[in-house]
Design a protein around this motif. Structure first.
Motif, PDB file in Angstrom:
ATOM      1  N   MET A  90      58.332  44.860   0.145  1.00  0.00           N
ATOM      2  CA  MET A  90      58.381  46.257   0.590  1.00  0.00           C
ATOM      3  C   MET A  90      59.778  46.849   0.502  1.00  0.00           C
ATOM      4  N   THR A 113      54.131  39.685   3.088  1.00  0.00           N
ATOM      5  CA  THR A 113      55.191  40.423   3.772  1.00  0.00           C
ATOM      6  C   THR A 113      55.518  39.746   5.097  1.00  0.00           C
ATOM      7  N   GLY A 115      56.069  41.753   7.520  1.00  0.00           N
ATOM      8  CA  GLY A 115      55.467  42.748   8.403  1.00  0.00           C
ATOM      9  C   GLY A 115      56.422  43.688   9.093  1.00  0.00           C
ATOM     10  N   LEU A 118      56.169  47.299   7.768  1.00  0.00           N
ATOM     11  CA  LEU A 118      54.799  47.813   7.695  1.00  0.00           C
ATOM     12  C   LEU A 118      54.614  48.967   8.690  1.00  0.00           C
ATOM     13  N   ALA A 123      51.719  51.526   5.709  1.00  0.00           N
ATOM     14  CA  ALA A 123      50.342  51.043   5.814  1.00  0.00           C
ATOM     15  C   ALA A 123      49.383  52.023   5.151  1.00  0.00           C
ATOM     16  N   LEU A 134      46.736  41.837   1.992  1.00  0.00           N
ATOM     17  CA  LEU A 134      48.081  41.823   2.553  1.00  0.00           C
ATOM     18  C   LEU A 134      48.168  40.603   3.457  1.00  0.00           C
ATOM     19  N   VAL A 136      50.440  38.484   5.977  1.00  0.00           N
ATOM     20  CA  VAL A 136      51.593  38.659   6.846  1.00  0.00           C
ATOM     21  C   VAL A 136      52.024  37.294   7.349  1.00  0.00           C
ATOM     22  N   ASN A 161      52.375  46.390  14.061  1.00  0.00           N
ATOM     23  CA  ASN A 161      52.207  46.921  12.707  1.00  0.00           C
ATOM     24  C   ASN A 161      50.887  46.455  12.090  1.00  0.00           C
ATOM     25  N   LEU A 165      47.748  48.886  11.000  1.00  0.00           N
ATOM     26  CA  LEU A 165      47.083  48.864   9.703  1.00  0.00           C
ATOM     27  C   LEU A 165      45.576  48.742   9.883  1.00  0.00           C
TER      28      LEU A 165
END
Length: 182
Positions: A90, A113, A115, A118, A123, A134, A136, A161, A165
């Motif tokens: 990201m 990720t 996170g 996010l 998101a 995705l 995390v 986060n 999402l």
């Protein structure tokens, strides 16, 4: 390992400091790893984790990414493109357009990720881009263990986060991106 290093450097230019197996991770995933022996491509994102090596990390240029995507049809078993490996995808300024380009080409797309980036805006954009999965990385089962492994990160924020999402997915009546916790 030598073939992997040679393939990464030959197809996609990387600096000598990045020319090692640990920096040339798979950016593409076929039906199974044996489907692409020695055909992994190097992808670099910034490193934001507690590790001991000192290599300078970088980001894949738009030109290299375009050449990589142009090579996808030569991989007949390719079904999924994975953004991840060393660092946080990201942080790449073009990650959303990279995901969209892969989806437009007909591939499933997944990303891993930590996170921390996010946000609600990210998101929402990941949903819009069509991200399929995705994953995390929750590197601890509670805030103490997590924050010990990821100094400066906030367990409650990352967990929030993930929940945000999921709320956005529910509001849009979609299951994508599917969420995996590791």
């Amino acid at each position: 390992m030598q073939k992997l290093e040679a393939d990464c450097g030959r197809h996609y230019p990387i600096s000598p400091s990045q020319h090692r197996q640990r920096d040339c991770f798979a950016a593409v995933i076929a039906g199974s790893p044996q489907d692409l022996p020695g055909s992994d491509y190097g992808v670099q994102f910034f490193l934001h984790h507690l590790h001991s090596w000192n290599d300078v990390m970088g980001q894949m240029s738009a030109d290299v990414f375009a050449r990589l995507v142009a090579d996808f049809p030569g991989l007949p078993d390719l079904r999924t493109v994975h953004f991840g490996g060393f660092g946080e995808p990201m942080t790449h300024p073009d990650i959303l357009s990279m995901i969209t380009r892969c989806k437009s080409a007909g591939y499933a797309v997944e990303m891993i990720t930590n996170g921390s980036l996010l946000s609600e805006e990210m998101a929402s954009a990941l949903i819009d881009a069509g991200l399929d999965w995705l994953f995390v990385s929750l590197d601890g089962s509670d805030s103490g263990s997590y924050e010990n492994i990821r100094p400066g990160a906030d367990y409650e924020e990352v967990f929030g986060n993930i929940m945000q999402l999921q709320r956005l997915k529910n509001e849009r009546s979609t299951v994508f991106p599917r969420i995996g916790i590791e």
